[in-house]
Motif scaffolding. Sequence first.
Motif, PDB file in Angstrom:
ATOM      1  N   LEU A 174       7.121  -8.448   5.318  1.00 28.86           N
ATOM      2  CA  LEU A 174       8.429  -7.938   5.696  1.00 28.86           C
ATOM      3  C   LEU A 174       8.798  -6.660   4.956  1.00 28.86           C
ATOM      4  CD1 LEU A 174      10.519 -11.241   5.887  1.00 28.86           C
ATOM      5  CD2 LEU A 174       9.572  -9.908   7.771  1.00 28.86           C
ATOM      6  N   ALA A 175       7.998  -6.278   3.939  1.00 30.19           N
ATOM      7  CA  ALA A 175       8.330  -5.112   3.122  1.00 30.19           C
ATOM      8  C   ALA A 175       8.464  -3.846   3.949  1.00 30.19           C
ATOM      9  CB  ALA A 175       7.282  -4.923   2.037  1.00 30.19           C
ATOM     10  N   LYS A 176       7.602  -3.689   4.968  1.00 27.13           N
ATOM     11  CA  LYS A 176       7.620  -2.454   5.757  1.00 27.13           C
ATOM     12  C   LYS A 176       8.868  -2.338   6.627  1.00 27.13           C
ATOM     13  CE  LYS A 176       4.735  -4.497   9.393  1.00 27.13           C
ATOM     14  NZ  LYS A 176       3.457  -4.340  10.130  1.00 27.13           N
ATOM     15  N   PHE A 230       0.726  -2.370  -6.354  1.00 24.93           N
ATOM     16  CA  PHE A 230       0.854  -1.093  -5.651  1.00 24.93           C
ATOM     17  C   PHE A 230      -0.550  -0.502  -5.497  1.00 24.93           C
ATOM     18  CE2 PHE A 230       5.058  -1.431  -7.758  1.00 24.93           C
ATOM     19  CZ  PHE A 230       5.873  -1.349  -6.636  1.00 24.93           C
ATOM     20  N   ASP A 231      -1.042  -0.447  -4.280  1.00 25.08           N
ATOM     21  CA  ASP A 231      -2.406   0.021  -4.002  1.00 25.08           C
ATOM     22  C   ASP A 231      -2.360   1.424  -3.383  1.00 25.08           C
ATOM     23  OD1 ASP A 231      -5.132   0.107  -3.673  1.00 25.08           O
ATOM     24  OD2 ASP A 231      -5.262  -1.607  -2.309  1.00 25.08           O
ATOM     25  N   ASP A 232      -3.516   2.090  -3.368  1.00 29.66           N
ATOM     26  CA  ASP A 232      -3.691   3.387  -2.690  1.00 29.66           C
ATOM     27  C   ASP A 232      -2.739   4.453  -3.225  1.00 29.66           C
ATOM     28  OD1 ASP A 232      -5.629   2.283  -0.938  1.00 29.66           O
ATOM     29  OD2 ASP A 232      -4.038   1.482   0.324  1.00 29.66           O
ATOM     30  N   ILE A 233      -2.522   4.459  -4.509  1.00 28.09           N
ATOM     31  CA  ILE A 233      -1.561   5.403  -5.091  1.00 28.09           C
ATOM     32  C   ILE A 233      -2.000   6.844  -4.864  1.00 28.09           C
ATOM     33  CG2 ILE A 233      -0.555   6.195  -7.290  1.00 28.09           C
ATOM     34  CD1 ILE A 233      -0.663   3.229  -8.192  1.00 28.09           C
ATOM     35  N   GLU A 234      -3.302   7.117  -4.989  1.00 26.05           N
ATOM     36  CA  GLU A 234      -3.781   8.492  -4.830  1.00 26.05           C
ATOM     37  C   GLU A 234      -3.691   8.974  -3.382  1.00 26.05           C
ATOM     38  OE1 GLU A 234      -7.092   5.969  -3.599  1.00 26.05           O
ATOM     39  OE2 GLU A 234      -5.689   5.892  -5.281  1.00 26.05           O
ATOM     40  N   ARG A 235      -3.561   8.046  -2.433  1.00 32.09           N
ATOM     41  CA  ARG A 235      -3.470   8.411  -1.018  1.00 32.09           C
ATOM     42  C   ARG A 235      -2.032   8.720  -0.585  1.00 32.09           C
ATOM     43  NH1 ARG A 235      -8.369   6.792   1.595  1.00 32.09           N
ATOM     44  NH2 ARG A 235      -9.571   5.283   0.376  1.00 32.09           N
ATOM     45  N   ALA A 236      -1.076   8.405  -1.433  1.00 29.56           N
ATOM     46  CA  ALA A 236       0.338   8.616  -1.092  1.00 29.56           C
ATOM     47  C   ALA A 236       0.740  10.036  -1.463  1.00 29.56           C
ATOM     48  CB  ALA A 236       1.204   7.594  -1.815  1.00 29.56           C
ATOM     49  N   ALA A 237       0.439  10.973  -0.583  1.00 28.95           N
ATOM     50  CA  ALA A 237       0.647  12.392  -0.882  1.00 28.95           C
ATOM     51  C   ALA A 237       2.113  12.737  -1.083  1.00 28.95           C
ATOM     52  CB  ALA A 237       0.054  13.247   0.237  1.00 28.95           C
ATOM     53  N   SER A 285       0.854  -1.187   0.000  1.00 28.24           N
ATOM     54  CA  SER A 285       0.000   0.000   0.000  1.00 28.24           C
ATOM     55  C   SER A 285       0.889   1.235   0.000  1.00 28.24           C
ATOM     56  CB  SER A 285      -0.916   0.024   1.221  1.00 28.24           C
ATOM     57  OG  SER A 285      -1.587   1.263   1.319  1.00 28.24           O
ATOM     58  N   CYS A 286       0.790   2.037  -1.066  1.00 24.90           N
ATOM     59  CA  CYS A 286       1.653   3.221  -1.184  1.00 24.90           C
ATOM     60  C   CYS A 286       1.423   4.229  -0.072  1.00 24.90           C
ATOM     61  CB  CYS A 286       1.425   3.883  -2.548  1.00 24.90           C
ATOM     62  SG  CYS A 286       1.958   2.859  -3.927  1.00 24.90           S
ATOM     63  N   ALA A 287       0.222   4.196   0.523  1.00 21.66           N
ATOM     64  CA  ALA A 287      -0.090   5.150   1.587  1.00 21.66           C
ATOM     65  C   ALA A 287       0.780   4.927   2.819  1.00 21.66           C
ATOM     66  CB  ALA A 287      -1.563   5.035   1.966  1.00 21.66           C
ATOM     67  N   THR A 288       1.420   3.747   2.884  1.00 19.58           N
ATOM     68  CA  THR A 288       2.249   3.422   4.042  1.00 19.58           C
ATOM     69  C   THR A 288       3.617   4.093   3.995  1.00 19.58           C
ATOM     70  OG1 THR A 288       1.172   1.261   4.021  1.00 19.58           O
ATOM     71  CG2 THR A 288       3.125   1.464   5.408  1.00 19.58           C
ATOM     72  N   TYR A 289       4.031   4.561   2.808  1.00 17.92           N
ATOM     73  CA  TYR A 289       5.415   5.019   2.626  1.00 17.92           C
ATOM     74  C   TYR A 289       5.472   6.522   2.365  1.00 17.92           C
ATOM     75  CZ  TYR A 289       5.770   0.017   2.301  1.00 17.92           C
ATOM     76  OH  TYR A 289       5.666  -1.305   2.580  1.00 17.92           O
ATOM     77  N   SER A 290       6.454   7.161   2.998  1.00 22.85           N
ATOM     78  CA  SER A 290       6.546   8.621   2.950  1.00 22.85           C
ATOM     79  C   SER A 290       7.459   9.123   1.838  1.00 22.85           C
ATOM     80  CB  SER A 290       7.059   9.147   4.301  1.00 22.85           C
ATOM     81  OG  SER A 290       8.342   8.595   4.586  1.00 22.85           O
ATOM     82  N   SER A 291       8.095   8.219   1.117  1.00 21.44           N
ATOM     83  CA  SER A 291       8.986   8.646   0.037  1.00 21.44           C
ATOM     84  C   SER A 291       9.136   7.516  -0.963  1.00 21.44           C
ATOM     85  CB  SER A 291      10.355   9.041   0.593  1.00 21.44           C
ATOM     86  OG  SER A 291      11.020   7.885   1.103  1.00 21.44           O
TER      87      SER A 291
END
Length: 564
Positions: free
Chosen positions: A80-82, A131-138, A55-61
Amino acid sequence: MSLVDTRESISRALSLPKTHVIALHGPWGSGKTHLWKQIDKDLSKSGSTKTVYLSCATYSSIAALKSATITALLTHSSKLAKHGETIGKIIIGLINKKLPKDFQITANLLDIQALLPGLKGILPDPSIIVFDDIERAADLDVGDLLGFVTFLAEELNQKIILILNKDKFTDKTGEKWKRIREKSVSLEVELRASPEDYIRIGLGQLPATHNAIFSEKIRALGIKNIRTIQHMRRIYDALSGVGAFETTQWDGLIPSIVLFVALHQEVVQHSTEIKDALSSGKRWGPEKDWTPAQKAAAAILDQYKLGTIDAFESSILIPYLETGHLSEALVRDYASHISLRSKRQNSEKIAEEILNRFYWDSSATEEQLNNLLEKSFELQGYISRSTATSLAKAANSIGHTETENAIIYNWITKNEEAIDALAADPNLINFSVTMQYTHPRIKEIVEFRHRQKYKEFSLMEAIKYLTHNDSFGERQLAPFRTVTAADMEALIRKSDHDELPDVLRFFASRVRTRHSDQYFGQASTHFVDVCKRIIKDETSSRISKIISRAATDFDFASQVRSDE
């Protein structure tokens, strides 16, 4: 396109050798992630393809996302990705074990992206990366993301699924997506689930009658958000878990659950206007002044036919939606309340049928009519005092006083709380329309308990109360009915400068018409007689002059003028 159609399209595209990147887009709550999970389940059963989900929303960069993706690929674990940064060091160690000493790397995990194509031999089999939630990954640049996706597809031969809601892109991101997607995306698939899909996925398995009510109300509001419908189901499950509601009671609860969850999540049009109308209990003033939004909201409410809002919404449902706290005690109390309300409604209906037959069945004998009234005994715990009075009156009309007494006795013994509640009202209005249709014995008990609870009014207190209140009851009238001429004269002579105007004004309005003597007894007559005597016998006294002036000012001079 339904969920089934979309699922088949994506599954078919994944099997094509030249289709590396698929973009699945649709509104929030339309079932995109749910759809991927169904596809992933199919792939797991076949065992032919490995999958990685992020989920792209999980990552800040983009750096964090790349690190997580490479970790997932090398460990083949989405979980384990996170932990990409931590596990990266372990992964580099594992890679170094497979390399000659002179070729071992010392870079961090992100820096080895450029080296990965040369290491394909030690990577797991080609995977499907989602890759999910792409629009949520500001914090992610969509250009950087698509560049990385292209790298994964072309250099590592991975299949990619992008899950997004294009309508929620910022203007800048949306423009960039349009500009570069053709270079990166092999196929775009739009998810347009049917109403049946939303309801089926959101609600799951329910009793058929409950499912039908949910479906009708969800369709009426045009809700197309699976997460919202799932939340409705969670609210239903929480309330159902208390075990307080009977099966038939849900018919009145489910419409409220659907509407208020939809309003809480603002997935229904004109939510603000609808909330205003529901919270105030009325609409927005004269209809001619309504805004277009208010007119549209009114149309939605009219079509929805929610009914009257009561403690279920105000004390249970809304607080639960806003705070997450569900009071089981309130739920049980409300369930008992509506169960009692239902019994009362049914009992009133049966009593109405009994009275209808009593007065209009031309073939019934007197004995049959009495037997009919006796059937009402079992209803007395649930009918109103006015209905019990009507049944008793019917028995009296055919001379069956025993049946009359039994009806009233049964009602009194089964409605002690109602009698006490009525008697506890400090402003009990015995002469309202409601009490006029109350059996004398019931009225007598209410008045007795009322007098026990509250002290008697003095005549002055009663005048002050009635001067400032439109309603009146036995407690306020009693002093007028028992007052003597001597009492009235003492009141007039001993009242101070604040009280005397109230006394004179109060009786002035009554002696002009005398229409209220049925309530006030001889009080008005005593007032007139005392005023006449003082004016006649004490012409020059201060009290005589005040009464004379007031008689002129308050328009009761003709009533107190001496006959001589």
